[in-house]
Scaffold this motif. Structure first.
Motif, PDB file in Angstrom:
ATOM      1  N   TRP A  32      -1.921 -15.736  14.506  1.00 23.32           N
ATOM      2  CA  TRP A  32      -1.187 -14.540  15.217  1.00 23.32           C
ATOM      3  C   TRP A  32       0.141 -15.227  15.758  1.00 23.32           C
ATOM      4  N   LYS A  33      -0.146 -16.473  16.275  1.00 22.33           N
ATOM      5  CA  LYS A  33       1.074 -16.895  17.171  1.00 22.33           C
ATOM      6  C   LYS A  33       2.408 -16.859  16.318  1.00 22.33           C
ATOM      7  N   SER A  34       2.292 -16.808  15.029  1.00 19.71           N
ATOM      8  CA  SER A  34       3.717 -16.882  14.560  1.00 19.71           C
ATOM      9  C   SER A  34       4.215 -15.472  14.469  1.00 19.71           C
ATOM     10  N   PHE A  35       3.505 -14.482  14.529  1.00 17.78           N
ATOM     11  CA  PHE A  35       4.001 -13.036  14.496  1.00 17.78           C
ATOM     12  C   PHE A  35       4.123 -12.333  16.056  1.00 17.78           C
ATOM     13  N   MET A  36       3.327 -12.467  16.975  1.00 19.71           N
ATOM     14  CA  MET A  36       3.191 -11.592  18.216  1.00 19.71           C
ATOM     15  C   MET A  36       4.038 -11.945  19.262  1.00 19.71           C
ATOM     16  N   THR A  37       4.784 -11.092  19.757  1.00 14.11           N
ATOM     17  CA  THR A  37       5.548 -11.535  21.139  1.00 14.11           C
ATOM     18  C   THR A  37       4.471 -11.783  22.333  1.00 14.11           C
ATOM     19  N   PRO A  38       4.982 -12.531  23.435  1.00  7.36           N
ATOM     20  CA  PRO A  38       4.339 -12.723  24.421  1.00  7.36           C
ATOM     21  C   PRO A  38       3.720 -11.583  25.155  1.00  7.36           C
ATOM     22  N   GLU A  39       4.337 -10.516  25.178  1.00  7.56           N
ATOM     23  CA  GLU A  39       4.188  -9.110  25.538  1.00  7.56           C
ATOM     24  C   GLU A  39       3.045  -8.650  24.991  1.00  7.56           C
ATOM     25  N   GLN A  40       2.915  -8.455  23.657  1.00  4.04           N
ATOM     26  CA  GLN A  40       1.938  -7.978  22.770  1.00  4.04           C
ATOM     27  C   GLN A  40       0.849  -8.794  23.074  1.00  4.04           C
ATOM     28  N   SER A  41       0.748 -10.116  23.069  1.00  2.86           N
ATOM     29  CA  SER A  41      -0.316 -10.916  23.142  1.00  2.86           C
ATOM     30  C   SER A  41      -1.061 -10.809  24.737  1.00  2.86           C
ATOM     31  N   ARG A  42      -0.080 -10.387  25.742  1.00  2.00           N
ATOM     32  CA  ARG A  42      -0.594 -10.045  26.812  1.00  2.00           C
ATOM     33  C   ARG A  42      -1.392  -8.686  27.056  1.00  2.00           C
ATOM     34  N   GLN A  43      -0.839  -7.727  26.124  1.00  2.28           N
ATOM     35  CA  GLN A  43      -1.520  -6.389  25.996  1.00  2.28           C
ATOM     36  C   GLN A  43      -3.014  -6.463  25.418  1.00  2.28           C
ATOM     37  N   ILE A  44      -3.042  -7.271  24.538  1.00  5.17           N
ATOM     38  CA  ILE A  44      -4.342  -7.683  24.012  1.00  5.17           C
ATOM     39  C   ILE A  44      -5.286  -8.321  24.710  1.00  5.17           C
ATOM     40  N   TYR A  45      -4.677  -9.430  25.591  1.00  2.13           N
ATOM     41  CA  TYR A  45      -5.560  -9.769  26.536  1.00  2.13           C
ATOM     42  C   TYR A  45      -5.994  -9.026  27.543  1.00  2.13           C
ATOM     43  N   ASP A  46      -5.065  -8.017  28.017  1.00  2.00           N
ATOM     44  CA  ASP A  46      -5.640  -7.173  28.984  1.00  2.00           C
ATOM     45  C   ASP A  46      -6.686  -6.175  28.488  1.00  2.00           C
ATOM     46  N   ARG A  47      -6.530  -5.611  27.304  1.00  3.16           N
ATOM     47  CA  ARG A  47      -7.567  -4.895  26.901  1.00  3.16           C
ATOM     48  C   ARG A  47      -9.052  -5.429  26.582  1.00  3.16           C
ATOM     49  N   PHE A  48      -8.903  -6.990  26.004  1.00  2.00           N
ATOM     50  CA  PHE A  48      -9.906  -7.618  25.903  1.00  2.00           C
ATOM     51  C   PHE A  48     -11.009  -7.944  27.172  1.00  2.00           C
ATOM     52  N   MET A  49     -10.010  -8.329  28.220  1.00  2.00           N
ATOM     53  CA  MET A  49     -10.595  -8.481  29.414  1.00  2.00           C
ATOM     54  C   MET A  49     -11.221  -7.164  29.910  1.00  2.00           C
ATOM     55  N   ALA A  50     -10.671  -6.020  29.948  1.00  2.00           N
ATOM     56  CA  ALA A  50     -11.175  -4.753  30.205  1.00  2.00           C
ATOM     57  C   ALA A  50     -12.731  -4.575  29.536  1.00  2.00           C
ATOM     58  N   THR A  51     -12.521  -5.009  28.235  1.00  2.00           N
ATOM     59  CA  THR A  51     -13.818  -4.723  27.513  1.00  2.00           C
ATOM     60  C   THR A  51     -14.844  -5.807  27.965  1.00  2.00           C
ATOM     61  N   CYS A  52     -14.497  -6.786  28.530  1.00  2.00           N
ATOM     62  CA  CYS A  52     -15.675  -7.777  29.046  1.00  2.00           C
ATOM     63  C   CYS A  52     -16.477  -7.312  30.214  1.00  2.00           C
ATOM     64  N   LYS A  53     -15.761  -6.378  31.073  1.00  2.00           N
ATOM     65  CA  LYS A  53     -16.310  -5.786  32.137  1.00  2.00           C
ATOM     66  C   LYS A  53     -17.695  -4.995  31.619  1.00  2.00           C
ATOM     67  N   GLU A  54     -17.548  -4.434  30.308  1.00  2.00           N
ATOM     68  CA  GLU A  54     -18.888  -3.760  29.835  1.00  2.00           C
ATOM     69  C   GLU A  54     -19.730  -4.881  28.833  1.00  2.00           C
ATOM     70  N   CYS A  55     -19.328  -6.019  28.773  1.00  2.00           N
ATOM     71  CA  CYS A  55     -19.992  -6.910  27.729  1.00  2.00           C
ATOM     72  C   CYS A  55     -20.159  -8.478  28.665  1.00  2.00           C
ATOM     73  N   GLU A  56     -21.539  -8.607  28.980  1.00  2.00           N
ATOM     74  CA  GLU A  56     -21.826  -9.651  29.711  1.00  2.00           C
ATOM     75  C   GLU A  56     -21.598 -10.972  28.889  1.00  2.00           C
ATOM     76  N   GLY A  57     -20.803 -12.173  29.387  1.00  2.00           N
ATOM     77  CA  GLY A  57     -20.587 -13.365  28.711  1.00  2.00           C
ATOM     78  C   GLY A  57     -19.381 -13.112  27.535  1.00  2.00           C
ATOM     79  N   LEU A  58     -18.901 -12.160  27.368  1.00  2.00           N
ATOM     80  CA  LEU A  58     -17.726 -12.034  26.209  1.00  2.00           C
ATOM     81  C   LEU A  58     -16.540 -12.932  26.515  1.00  2.00           C
ATOM     82  N   GLU A  59     -16.154 -13.000  27.956  1.00  2.00           N
ATOM     83  CA  GLU A  59     -15.116 -13.873  28.211  1.00  2.00           C
ATOM     84  C   GLU A  59     -15.239 -15.261  27.504  1.00  2.00           C
ATOM     85  N   ASN A  60     -16.353 -15.818  27.442  1.00  2.00           N
ATOM     86  CA  ASN A  60     -16.676 -17.227  27.159  1.00  2.00           C
ATOM     87  C   ASN A  60     -16.215 -17.178  25.611  1.00  2.00           C
TER      88      ASN A  60
END
Ligand code: A3P
Length: 305
Positions: free
Chosen positions: A269-297
């Motif tokens: 993905w590093k050759s395609f995505m802007t830092p802002e897009q990458s951050r948006q995915i990070y935010d959604r992932f971390m929001a999902t982690c709140k419902e999924c124990e251990g997922l952040e690992n």
């Protein structure tokens, strides 16, 4: 069933769907009653589904490669919501039913088995974008446009994060095996042993070597898409209704660029995505982690930053 108009895709009973595929097949999938000996491969598109199908097929056939008998391979690997009833009827158990439905919508039987494959959302997004634009009968998107649909969960097969959450929450069930694309890419040998154990296949060295060979990236890259095209062409050649055959042939010709097996890399993905897009995915992932124990690992282990 409810049906809401939503451009460019439709929401059918909560599943985002393209008119390229049959509504009846989707309905069949949602209402399917599994057998106790069913095995499902549950993924979001571009997470390593085909790779897992190959591994399972090799194991179930004592090491037969998919290209030894392409008709058999594809019959044994129906896509539940695309192939619908015909796909299930042609399959002979033991086989593997592929589905992109979220785990909490996948038909359930306590004795059926479910293999879930998850993959880094950034790589999934890029890989899906490239595949999507080679589909014959969908509106074409620029990457930024596609990204917005991905992050909003408005693409065919819904929201990546919902599929991830629902699989993760079931990962400790006795009849569920959850593996990641990244684990398969870095230690295929161990993953094959784990999968064989899960589906009760006695693995010996000879079989293990065959599975490693026939599910390797190079083997699949060389042969899989060519075999898939020949299989589809054969189906079209056998359609009796001339008009239907012509329609299918046109889509088939427009889809000549599809590469199911493409690059097979981690963190492409590093050759395609802007830092802002990458951050948006990070935010959604971390929001999902709140419902999924251990997922952040998972994120930390594969250094998805
Ligand atoms: P890339 O597009 O990143 O290369 P799916 O089958 O769910 O659509 O997943 C497709 C992704 O799995 C593609 O990723 C494809 O290249 C990758 N893939 C398929 N077979 C593979 C293999 N044997 N080894 C590694 N990656 C594989």
């Amino acid at each position: 069933m409810e049906q809401e108009e939503k451009e460019p895709f439709q929401l059918i009973d909560g599943i985002c769907w393209s008119s390229e595929w049959s509504f009846e097949s989707l309905r069949y999938a949602l209402e399917y009653e599994p057998s106790p000996d069913d095995l499902f491969i549950v993924t979001y598109p571009r997470s390593g589904t085909t790779w897992m199908q190959n591994i399972v097929y090799n194991l179930q056939t004592n090491g037969q490669p998919f290209d030894a008998d392409r008709e058999h391979f594809f019959a044994q690997n129906p896509a539940l919501e695309i192939d619908g009833e015909i796909g299930i009827e042609l399959m002979q158990r033991p086989a593997a039913i592929k589905t992109h439905l979220p785990m909490d919508r996948v038909p359930y039987h306590p004795l059926a088995k479910y293999i879930c494959v998850i993959r880094n959302p950034k790589d999934v997004c890029i890989s899906y974008y490239l595949l999507y634009n080679s589909w014959g009968d969908v509106p074409k998107f620029e990457f930024n446009q596609f990204f917005q649909y991905f992050i909003d969960g408005r693409l065919p097969f819904n929201d990546y994060f919902d599929v991830l959450r629902s699989a993760w929450q079931r990962r400790n069930d006795k009849n569920v095996l959850l593996v990641s694309y990244e684990e398969m890419r870095t230690d295929l040998r161990s993953m094959i042993c784990k999968i064989a154990n899960f589906i009760d296949i006695a693995l010996n060295d000879e079989l293990l070597e065959k599975v490693l060979k026939y599910s390797s990236f190079d083997y699949m890259k060389n042969k899989y898409d060519a075999e898939r095209r020949l299989f589809e062409k054969n189906i079209i050649d056998n359609i009796e209704d001339k008009e239907a055959a012509a329609q299918r042939r046109e889509i088939f010709m427009n889809e000549s660029g599809i590469k199911v097996v493409r690059k097979g890399e981690i963190n492409d993905w590093k050759s395609f995505m802007t830092p802002e897009q990458s951050r948006q995915i990070y935010d959604r992932f971390m929001a999902t982690c709140k419902e999924c124990e251990g997922l952040e690992n998972y994120w930390l282990k594969w250094n998805i930053f």
